[in-house]
Every structure is written in C-alpha cells, then in structure tokens.
Enzyme design. Structure first.
Site, PDB file in Angstrom:
ATOM      1  N   HIS A   1     -23.648  19.181  16.266  1.00 47.59           N
ATOM      2  CA  HIS A   1     -23.845  20.596  16.607  1.00 47.59           C
ATOM      3  C   HIS A   1     -22.697  21.129  17.455  1.00 47.59           C
ATOM      4  O   HIS A   1     -22.589  22.325  17.666  1.00 47.59           O
ATOM      5  CB  HIS A   1     -25.165  20.794  17.369  1.00 47.59           C
ATOM      6  CG  HIS A   1     -26.371  20.728  16.495  1.00 47.59           C
ATOM      7  ND1 HIS A   1     -26.796  19.569  15.906  1.00 47.59           N
ATOM      8  CD2 HIS A   1     -27.235  21.689  16.080  1.00 47.59           C
ATOM      9  CE1 HIS A   1     -27.882  19.811  15.182  1.00 47.59           C
ATOM     10  NE2 HIS A   1     -28.167  21.095  15.263  1.00 47.59           N
TER      11      HIS A   1
ATOM     12  N   GLU B   1     -26.045  26.532   4.055  1.00 49.73           N
ATOM     13  CA  GLU B   1     -24.817  27.213   4.470  1.00 49.73           C
ATOM     14  C   GLU B   1     -23.897  27.512   3.297  1.00 49.73           C
ATOM     15  O   GLU B   1     -23.182  28.518   3.299  1.00 49.73           O
ATOM     16  CB  GLU B   1     -24.070  26.372   5.509  1.00 49.73           C
ATOM     17  CG  GLU B   1     -24.809  26.254   6.839  1.00 49.73           C
ATOM     18  CD  GLU B   1     -25.960  25.259   6.801  1.00 49.73           C
ATOM     19  OE1 GLU B   1     -26.073  24.497   5.813  1.00 49.73           O
ATOM     20  OE2 GLU B   1     -26.763  25.242   7.752  1.00 49.73           O
TER      21      GLU B   1
END
Lengths: 329, 339
Positions: free
Chosen positions: B123, B54
């Site tokens: 998540h 990321e």
C-alpha cells in the site's frame, strides 16, 4: 481522401452482398500485398487476418457512420471494411507521412478518428480495457446521437482478465457496446484448446449476463445478419451485446511466422471453409455472380492495391526533426 | 485564506472543476460512497463507484478521455497502479503519439503513497519515477494543501494524462488555502517549482513530505549560519529545470532529498541535470538522500527509517560546506547514519 468504393451500408440486397464480397477480396489482396512487402524486406512484420475477412466485413457493414470501432493488431479488415483508403494504410505500414497516423503506428495500430476507428491497441486486451470508456462517453453525450461502440478482439484477449472486467462493467453500467470476439482458434503460438477448458468464449460471456450469439464467422451473410440484429438491439435499449464469430487464422501469428507448429490437416480443413470462396460459391449458385463479374471485381481490387502501393511508396518519410512530435498535447 | 487539510483541498478542487466543466467525472473505488455531496450536486452519472478493478478503471478513463470526457480516477494506493499500468502507460501515454496526434487523454489518476500510515509495501510504494519514465504522462506530487488544490485543478485542465500522487503523511496536515472564487489564481501550473526558502549556500531540492524535512534542516542550518535554499519541485514531469539550475548556479552545492528509492530516481535526474548543465557552477559533489532499494516496512520504526531525516540533510550540507567529505555517501546510508 475517404475511399468511396466501400461505403458503410446496411442493406441485404444483391448489390450489398456483392459489395461485401468485394470488400473481402480487397482485405485479402491488401494483406497479401503486406506479406509480399515483408518478404521483400520492404516492410516490417505484420499480423494478417487472412481467413477472417467475413468477420470484419459482416460486422462493420452492420454499423453506420455514427458508430465507433476499437480494434487490435489484426485490424486491416476492420479498417478497409469501414472504408479506409488502402493507400494511406499502406503508407502507414511503410512508415510514411501520408499514413493515417503520420507513420507513427505502422501496420499494427492504425486508427482514424474520421472513420470512427479509434484507439487501436496491440496490447492483447487493451482494446477491451478502453472500450467501456468510449461507450460511456457515447452514453454521456460525447458522440453522435444514437451511436454505438463495437470492439473487436480475439480468443487470446478473452483469456486476459480485462475481458471479464470490461464485460462486467459494460453490463452493469448499461453501455451501448458490441463485443465482437473473432475466435480464430489461435492465441499467438498456442491453440486455444491448450489454454481453456471451455469450448467457446460465448459461455464465458454468458456468465456476465448479456445476450450472446455464436455465429459461423466464415459466412459473411450470417455475420452480417447477427451483427445487424445486435446493433439494432443495442440502439433500442442501450445495453451491450456479445457476438462470438467462429473463424480461423490461416496465416502465422505474424509475418514471417511459418506456422511449423500447425497441423496440416487443420489448415486444410479451414482452407476448405474459406470465407471468400464460400461467398463466391453462394452468389454463383444463386445466380447473382458470373465469371465476368467476378473477374471484373478482382481486377478492380488489383488496381486499387497497385495504386495503393504506388501511393505509399511515393509518400515521403517523416523528417527526423519530428521524432518527438505528438507525444504531448 | 482559510485553513484546510490537503484532503479537503483536493475535494475543493474536484468540486470546483466539476462545477466549471460538465465533462469532468470522478470514477473509482468508493468515490461515490465517500463524496455524497458531489453525487448530490453533480449526479451519479458523474460520480461513479467502480469494481475493485484498477485495470478497467484506468482503461475506461483512457477510453472516455479520448472520447471527449475528462475523467479523474481514484486508484487509492499507489502500488495498485501496477494493475492500471497498461491503460496508463500503453494507452493513455502512447496513443496520442501512435495515432499521429488524433487523440488526447485528459485524465487524472489519483494515488496515495508514502510512509505514515504503517500500511506496508503493497500500500506504500513511492513509484512516481516509474511514471516519469513513461512518455506522454505528466507526474505531480504536491507538498502543501494549496498545491494539492492548485495542482489538481491544473491537472484536470491539462490535455495530457496526469499521475497525481498524494503523500499519505500530508493528507491530514492543514495549511492555508485561498477561499472562494474559482479563478486562475488558484491554479498551480504543471512544471513549475516553488522556492520554499531562499538561501545562498546550498540548494535542497525535494518534493512531497521531504520538503518539510528540508525546511527543518534549513532551519537548523541557519543556526550554523548556513543559508540553505529549499526548492519544492511539485511537478516531477515536466521538471522545472530552470528553477533547479538557477539555484545551483547561485549556491554551487546541491542536495536532493526524497522518500522514493534512489536508483534511477528523481534525485538521479536532478543530479544529472546539475552535472550536465551547471557543472561549472558546482563547488562540491551532488548528494542524494533517498529511501533504500527495499520495500517499505510496516513497522513504524522501520517505516520512518526509510525516510531521509533532517539531521542527515544537515550533516550532508555541513560536510559540503566544510569540504569534509569528498564522496558523499548514498542517501540511505546518510539516513541510517542519522538514526
């Protein structure tokens, strides 16, 4: 006003070599002036690149106008080698409106779109995170035709995970990107030998499958030659290259870090390998520089720094009503 | 008008914006894998799979945005944004300012969050307020398919970096979306709230999945002859302060509802807004109904318990109207009480 005394150049002739010496002298004088300002309390802390002038000078000389540079907190040399006006740089350091970033950057984050010195980051590795994107834009037609991107960082940044992410992406996406690691041996307050098992960053880079060259970063001619070859290769095939320049950070991590933690012998050893004195000696031995020539050069540099300081000190402070300017487009 | 899911609406927005502007490109973990049609129509140069990394995805977007492209990055789940924080917060958010306005960062970062999929706290984490706190960034979080489309289109066209949070629970819910032409009518401007239901007795301010919670509560309140006005913020930054103030001035009562935790959250900001700019109009203390200061649980029962429920909203509203509770409890407490 762009400074015309430091043109971006690509030749290896005498005048070019003398010009590069003058650029190194300018970088040294500029940063010493910042140190003085800091000691006088007239400017905040700064990070100098004293001892690393050949890296900036040699690599930037191998680039041309269409190329772009990303740099980090030791960026004074990269900017000056690119032809930045030391007066506007110093105005930025002092937080004045005539600074390259209208006083919003200070000494550490100066960038100038016109010079192609873009997106300076002082988050160690921040420049590495953005460089592939700049190179991707170049590859996708958002830049001057044929341009490449060069990113300067140190051995400290190479220890960040983003170093590997950036190299991997640049290789896989075939980006026109020159990685320039100025291995100055010190990562803030820790010697790199304390933090890495490997002896050099180059071996880490090789693992990513791109051509890597290691060069004496204190020899401006050697740096220039290696950078020129790498730049030509990138222009030819559009793929990234990696340069590791072995050099040394002669001053503390920042001003006023007095380096009490650095071994005196180590400092002295590298002082003997000073990139500026080394180039003066070479040019003298080759009969390309005499005492009068050197004195004249030093005089010119002094005058430019003095003029820069005057310009910076005369530049107005930003008005406080502009505090939140530039935050949002 | 046609029925489509929020996910389809986002896809439509991407397609329309890629069609409109050749500088728009899509980067991320699986974006090419999942969007074959976009690869086919716009080419693999503009729809790129990336490593599962990321930080470099976001950094690349920042660099590309400042250099003339308009990247949209899919970072999948919101907690992964912490890996992308440097590029988003320190680079994209700050370098326009730090360069004296020389560079702009027109990028959009997509991330899913919120309860509904039982995916657990790494998540599912509603960390939108963290990005509201970062200067230079815009933050949006829509509640219905038409806004998923309209806000995404507006975000892509915005010259600033935009965090686009997609509430997982809403992705496969359908709603009416205007079809066809790609014109300005389908843009939902950033910083513009929507009044989802008009009312005069109490203002319910929310965004994302809890807008539906508020609408359900308003329906129940209507049966008790309490007219609740429901405001969907849609954009968290910039915040539509006028929409909130206008409603509070009308109703004199304010309940703010969201799934994210309460401390220094959006509800706190809305409460402060009312207290500082509409104090004279307030007829009761402001109530916050939020998720707890705890990681999201995976267990379905616990996961849902963290989301403010309509019953809690109703109870808070009734209390406010009847003056029964002078110091309303924190949201979480309300939520748990309602179990």
């Amino acid at each position: 006003m762009k400074d015309l005394q430091s043109p971006i150049e690509t030749d290896t002739g005498t005048s070019a070599r003398l010009q590069r010496l003058e650029t190194m002298l300018l970088i040294r004088a500029y940063e010493e002036q910042l140190v003085t300002l800091q000691q006088q309390g007239a400017a905040g802390g700064t990070c100098t690149s004293v001892g690393q002038e050949a890296c900036a000078t040699g690599v930037v000389a191998a680039l041309d106008q269409r190329d772009r540079i990303l740099t980090n907190h030791r960026s004074g040399g990269h900017l000056l080698a690119r032809g930045a006006d030391p007066g506007r740089m110093m105005a930025e350091v002092l937080g004045r409106i005539d600074g390259y970033c209208a006083g919003r950057s200070g000494s550490l984050h100066i960038s100038d779109r016109e010079l192609g010195v873009v997106l300076t980051s002082t988050i160690v590795g921040g420049e590495l995170s953005m460089a592939p994107g700049v190179a991707l834009a170049q590859k996708m037609g958002q830049g001057q035709p044929g341009g490449i991107v060069a990113v300067f960082f140190g051995d400290g940044a190479a220890s960040e995970g983003i170093f590997h992410e950036a190299l991997n992406l640049a290789v896989h996406w075939r980006l026109p990107l020159l990685f320039v690691c100025e291995n100055n041996q010190w990562q803030a307050f820790v010697h790199r030998l304390e933090t890495m098992a490997d002896d050099a960053i180059a071996s880490w880079a090789r693992g990513h499958g791109l051509p890597v060259q290691s060069v004496d970063g204190n020899d401006v001619d050697a740096v220039y030659a290696a950078a020129r070859d790498a730049v030509q290769a990138i222009r030819a095939d559009g793929q990234p290259r990696f340069l590791e320049l072995q050099t040394y950070r002669r001053r503390g991590h920042y001003e006023p870090d007095d380096q009490f933690y650095v071994d005196a012998t180590e400092l002295e050893t590298w002082a003997q390998r000073d990139p500026i004195q080394g180039q003066i000696d070479r040019l003298r031995q080759q009969g390309l520089l005499d005492e009068a020539g050197l004195t004249a050069m030093q005089q010119r540099v002094r005058e430019r720094i003095d003029a820069a300081l005057t310009f910076a000190q005369d530049s107005p402070w930003p008005t406080t009503e502009t505090l939140t300017d530039f935050v949002y487009a | 008008m046609t029925q489509m899911t929020a996910e389809q609406a986002m896809h439509l927005a991407l397609r329309e914006e890629m069609q409109r502007d050749p500088r728009v490109l899509l980067l991320g973990e699986g974006v090419a894998t999942k969007n074959n049609d976009l690869v086919r129509d716009f080419g693999s140069e503009r729809v790129r799979n990336t490593p599962l990394a990321e930080a470099i995805i976001a950094g690349t977007a920042a660099g590309a945005a400042a250099s003339g492209l308009r990247p949209v990055i899919d970072l999948l789940f919101a907690p992964f944004l912490t890996y992308a924080m440097d590029a988003l917060v320190n680079s994209a958010g700050k370098l326009r300012f730090m360069s004296g306005g020389q560079f702009e960062f027109p990028l959009v970062a997509l991330a899913m969050t919120g309860s509904g999929w039982n995916v657990g706290a790494q998540h599912n984490h509603n960390l939108e307020a963290m990005f509201v706190h970062a200067p230079g960034l815009r933050v949006v979080m829509p509640s219905e398919p038409a806004d998923f489309r309209g806000l995404l289109k507006a975000a892509i066209r915005d010259p600033n970096p935009v965090l686009f949070f997609a509430d997982m629970a809403l992705l496969y819910q359908t709603g009416e979306v205007a079809e066809g032409t790609d014109d300005g009518d389908h843009l939902v401007p950033l910083g513009k709230a929507a009044v989802r239901r008009p009312g005069t007795d109490v203002t319910l301010v929310s965004y994302a999945k809890t807008v539906a919670v508020c609408l359900e509560a308003a329906e129940q309140l209507a049966r008790q002859r309490i007219a609740a006005e429901v405001i969907d913020l849609r954009s968290l930054k910039p915040l539509d302060e006028q929409a909130v103030l206008k409603s509070v001035r009308k109703t004199g009562r304010l309940i703010v509802v969201h799934e994210a935790s309460g401390l220094c959250g959006i509800a706190a900001e809305i409460a402060a807004l009312a207290a500082t700019r509409a104090f004279d109009a307030l007829r009761a203390p402001v109530v916050r109904l939020t998720g707890p200061d705890a990681p999201a649980a995976s267990s379905a029962v616990l996961e849902q318990a963290a989301v403010p429920r309509a019953e809690a909203v109703v109870r808070a509203a009734v209390d406010l109207l009847r003056g029964g509770r002078q110091t309303p409890v924190s949201a979480v407490e309300e939520g748990l009480l309602a179990l």
